[in-house]
Enzyme design. Structure first.
Site, PDB file in Angstrom:
ATOM      1  N   HIS A 125       1.112   4.647  -0.239  1.00 55.30           N
ATOM      2  CA  HIS A 125       1.953   3.544   0.260  1.00 55.30           C
ATOM      3  C   HIS A 125       3.427   3.927   0.174  1.00 55.30           C
ATOM      4  O   HIS A 125       4.051   3.719  -0.875  1.00 55.30           O
ATOM      5  CB  HIS A 125       1.744   2.306  -0.619  1.00 55.30           C
ATOM      6  CG  HIS A 125       0.405   1.668  -0.466  1.00 55.30           C
ATOM      7  ND1 HIS A 125       0.182   0.604   0.367  1.00 55.30           N
ATOM      8  CD2 HIS A 125      -0.784   1.951  -1.042  1.00 55.30           C
ATOM      9  CE1 HIS A 125      -1.095   0.246   0.299  1.00 55.30           C
ATOM     10  NE2 HIS A 125      -1.701   1.044  -0.551  1.00 55.30           N
ATOM     11  N   CYS A 132      -2.648   3.481   4.101  1.00 60.09           N
ATOM     12  CA  CYS A 132      -3.852   3.251   3.306  1.00 60.09           C
ATOM     13  C   CYS A 132      -5.002   2.787   4.209  1.00 60.09           C
ATOM     14  O   CYS A 132      -5.566   3.607   4.918  1.00 60.09           O
ATOM     15  CB  CYS A 132      -3.542   2.272   2.174  1.00 60.09           C
ATOM     16  SG  CYS A 132      -4.623   2.511   0.763  1.00 60.09           S
ATOM     17  N   GLU A 177       5.908   2.461   1.360  1.00 62.12           N
ATOM     18  CA  GLU A 177       6.806   1.297   1.340  1.00 62.12           C
ATOM     19  C   GLU A 177       7.273   0.956  -0.070  1.00 62.12           C
ATOM     20  O   GLU A 177       8.359   0.395  -0.251  1.00 62.12           O
ATOM     21  CB  GLU A 177       6.130   0.077   1.991  1.00 62.12           C
ATOM     22  CG  GLU A 177       4.959  -0.563   1.234  1.00 62.12           C
ATOM     23  CD  GLU A 177       3.608   0.088   1.481  1.00 62.12           C
ATOM     24  OE1 GLU A 177       3.584   1.268   1.922  1.00 62.12           O
ATOM     25  OE2 GLU A 177       2.571  -0.546   1.213  1.00 62.12           O
TER      26      GLU A 177
HETATM   27  N1  GLN Z   1      -9.681  -0.878   1.008  1.00 55.47           N
HETATM   28  C1  GLN Z   1      -9.250   0.475   1.109  1.00 55.47           C
HETATM   29  C2  GLN Z   1      -9.591   1.280  -0.136  1.00 55.47           C
HETATM   30  O1  GLN Z   1      -9.893   0.730  -1.157  1.00 55.47           O
HETATM   31  C3  GLN Z   1      -7.766   0.551   1.381  1.00 55.47           C
HETATM   32  C4  GLN Z   1      -6.936   0.066   0.240  1.00 55.47           C
HETATM   33  C5  GLN Z   1      -5.537  -0.234   0.654  1.00 55.47           C
HETATM   34  O2  GLN Z   1      -5.228  -0.297   1.832  1.00 55.47           O
HETATM   35  N2  GLN Z   1      -4.652  -0.481  -0.299  1.00 55.47           N
HETATM   36  O3  GLN Z   1      -9.532   2.479  -0.120  1.00 55.47           O
END
Ligand code: GLN
Length: 539
Positions: A509, A383, A511
């Site tokens: 994600h 992310c 994970e």
């Molecule tokens: N802040 C970034 C976004 O909103 C990444 C979000 C995250 O890593 N969960 O896209």
């Protein structure tokens, strides 16, 4: 429907969730269908707006629910997917009661905690448990008995027992988790805190059926007998829960002490044949690794390891699959800004930059991605870590000097990461991101495609920003490959650098869906690459 209510006493952080999840695993191994509900007595409607610093990681479910990290433990131990309904908070309950009141649903009555709030709680627990199709529902009450916040919930479950249990058949069971501290130079195990907290529970009208006593070491037999006597539960209903090498050993610990037999007997259910063979095999591999690699987790909530718990668990799952222990080291990204990536990361075998929000520490994460790229260190960006890798690449390979995400610099000349179209003009902070499982189409001939072994996967998301479609051509012109896309092809989901041993980023994600028997493919890939560089082992 059978309910097992799990309460906690003495102190918080005793691992109620892990104990309950482990009991769940044992019951699953006896052939029962088990679900779990976590009650959090805070006023937030969900965990989405909570700072991981205070409360640990925000776990994300298939349906996009942003929930307490204990739901992650339940998913991993029960090997099931839960929905956001399985995390009941005071905020959710009150929101419902107040909106009913505004609609006049209470017909002019004075709306009170008892019965209106407690009725809502009872209805919700029963609804969620029944919709799950399970035989047994574990209901974990967050907080510690005696807290003002948890009172309405305890009162509601007290009433549930009264309404559901009859003298001939039991539908509700109460398990109380407490602490048995050791004092003095000989480490004498003390039962007084347990006695006091059971007394407190009794004062609310709840008699516990079983006591799980957390301690440094195994609870001695005479201490078990003492707890049994003073707390008025049979001695076989006092379970010793010492600290273990790994939480994945708890199901075996509970099974050895006959906990499932006792629970099933109370419910007048057949005991079934316990089969924990898969779990035992997983545990044996997890606790006896042959190799070891060091992985830096570069983040900004590094003082609280719970902030990245799903990554840590994913690495445990990888350990069982590779015989390689993963020693994770939390690196504060601002430390990299101060001392330079070289000074901090050179000892590491691989680097993970996890998700995150906000400006603080961002340059350190970008530097970590750059360090990995230049030195061919295996890198996984999740992310925000994916976005940072692309920002770094744009700045230092494509020469877009001030490239950035508009999250961190709204005026950047090169907004390689920008708001999703649906996010423009949204002011609410809760539940407004792109959340939950979405389909990803993978290029079979890519690192990610090979690791997943599938063309189409569902992975969970939590983000407001994404790769700016206008910069895709620049990024791909000089080496970056986007090997995973949303199913309409518009969103970039996976990026890879084919010239590196392992340089992979994902907008999703991985994970959150890692399970003991099915480790996250991208974490697996990272560890395999580190193993190959360090020991020359190829899979
Ligand atoms: N802040 C970034 C976004 O909103 C990444 C979000 C995250 O890593 N969960 O896209």
């Amino acid at each position: 429907m059978k309910y097992i209510f799990v309460t906690g006493g003495v102190i918080s952080g005793l691992g109620k969730g892990t104990t309950a999840a482990s009991l769940g695993r044992v019951l699953v191994s006896r052939g029962y269908k088990v679900t779990a509900i976590k009650i959090d007595p805070y006023l937030n409607t969900d965990a989405g707006t909570m700072n991981p610093f205070e409360h640990g990681e925000v776990f994300v479910l298939e349906d996009g629910g942003e929930v307490d990290l204990d739901l992650g433990t339940y998913e991993r131990f029960l090997d099931t997917n839960l929905t956001s309904d399985h995390n009941i908070t005071t905020g959710k309950i009150y929101l419902r009661v107040i909106s009913k009141e505004r609609k006049g649903a209470y017909l002019g009555k004075t709306v009170q905690i008892i019965p209106h709030v407690t009725n809502e709680i009872k209805r919700e627990i029963a609804r969620v448990a029944e919709n799950s199709g399970a035989d047994i529902a574990l209901v974990e009450l967050g907080g510690t008995v005696g807290d003002i916040e948890s009172m309405p919930f305890l009162e509601a479950v007290r009433q549930m027992r009264m309404e559901l249990d009859s003298s001939s058949s039991r539908s509700c069971l109460f398990i109380h988790t407490t602490l048995v501290p050791e004092v003095g130079s000989v480490g004498e195990q003390k039962t007084k805190p347990t006695q006091h907290s059971v007394k407190e529970l009794r004062a609310i009208g709840i008699d516990p059926d079983m006591i799980v006593a957390r301690a440094e070491r195994d609870i001695e037999e005479d201490i078990k007998a003492k707890i049994s006597l003073f707390c008025s539960v049979p001695v076989e209903a006092v379970i010793s829960a010492p600290n273990l090498q790994s939480i994945y050993g708890i199901p075996m610990l509970l099974e050895r002490q006959g906990m499932a037999d006792y629970v099933l007997k109370k419910f007048s259910l057949p005991p079934g044949e316990p089969d924990l063979s898969d779990w035992k095999a997983f545990y044996a591999k997890l606790t006896d690794p042959k190799y070891s690699v060091r992985i830096a987790i570069v983040g900004k909530y590094t003082e609280l390891s719970d902030a990245y718990i799903s990554h840590i668990e994913a690495f445990h799952h990888v350990t069982a699959a590779t015989s390689c222990r993963v020693q994770t080291t939390f690196v504060e990204s601002e430390e990299i800004e101060r001392k330079g990536a070289d000074a901090i990361l050179s000892e590491m075998d691989a680097i993970l930059v996890p998700g995150g929000f906000g400006h603080r520490g961002i340059e350190g994460k970008i530097a970590a991605a750059g360090y990995a790229r230049v030195n061919n260190k295996p890198y996984l960006g999740v992310c925000l870590g994916f976005q940072c890798a692309l920002i770094e690449y744009s700045r230092n390979v494509l020469g877009m000097k001030d490239a950035n995400s508009t999250e961190f610099n709204p005026d950047t000349k090169y907004p390689v990461i920008d708001l999703l179209p649906e996010q423009k003009g949204v002011n609410d902070k809760g539940g407004t991101m792109r959340l939950g499982a979405h389909k990803i189409i993978l290029d079979r001939e890519s690192i990610a495609g090979r690791l997943y072994g599938s063309e189409s996967v569902m992975e969970r998301h939590r983000h407001r920003y994404e790769v700016n479609p206008e910069t895709i051509a620049d990024l791909t012109s000089s080496g970056i490959r986007f090997t995973g896309h949303s199913d309409n092809g518009r969103r970039m989901e996976v990026a890879e650098l084919p010239t590196a041993d392992y340089f992979v980023g994902s907008q999703f994600h991985p994970e959150f869906k890692s399970r003991p028997q099915r480790p996250s493919p991208l974490h697996l890939g990272l560890v395999r690459a580190a193993l190959k560089q360090k020991y020359g082992i190829t899979f």
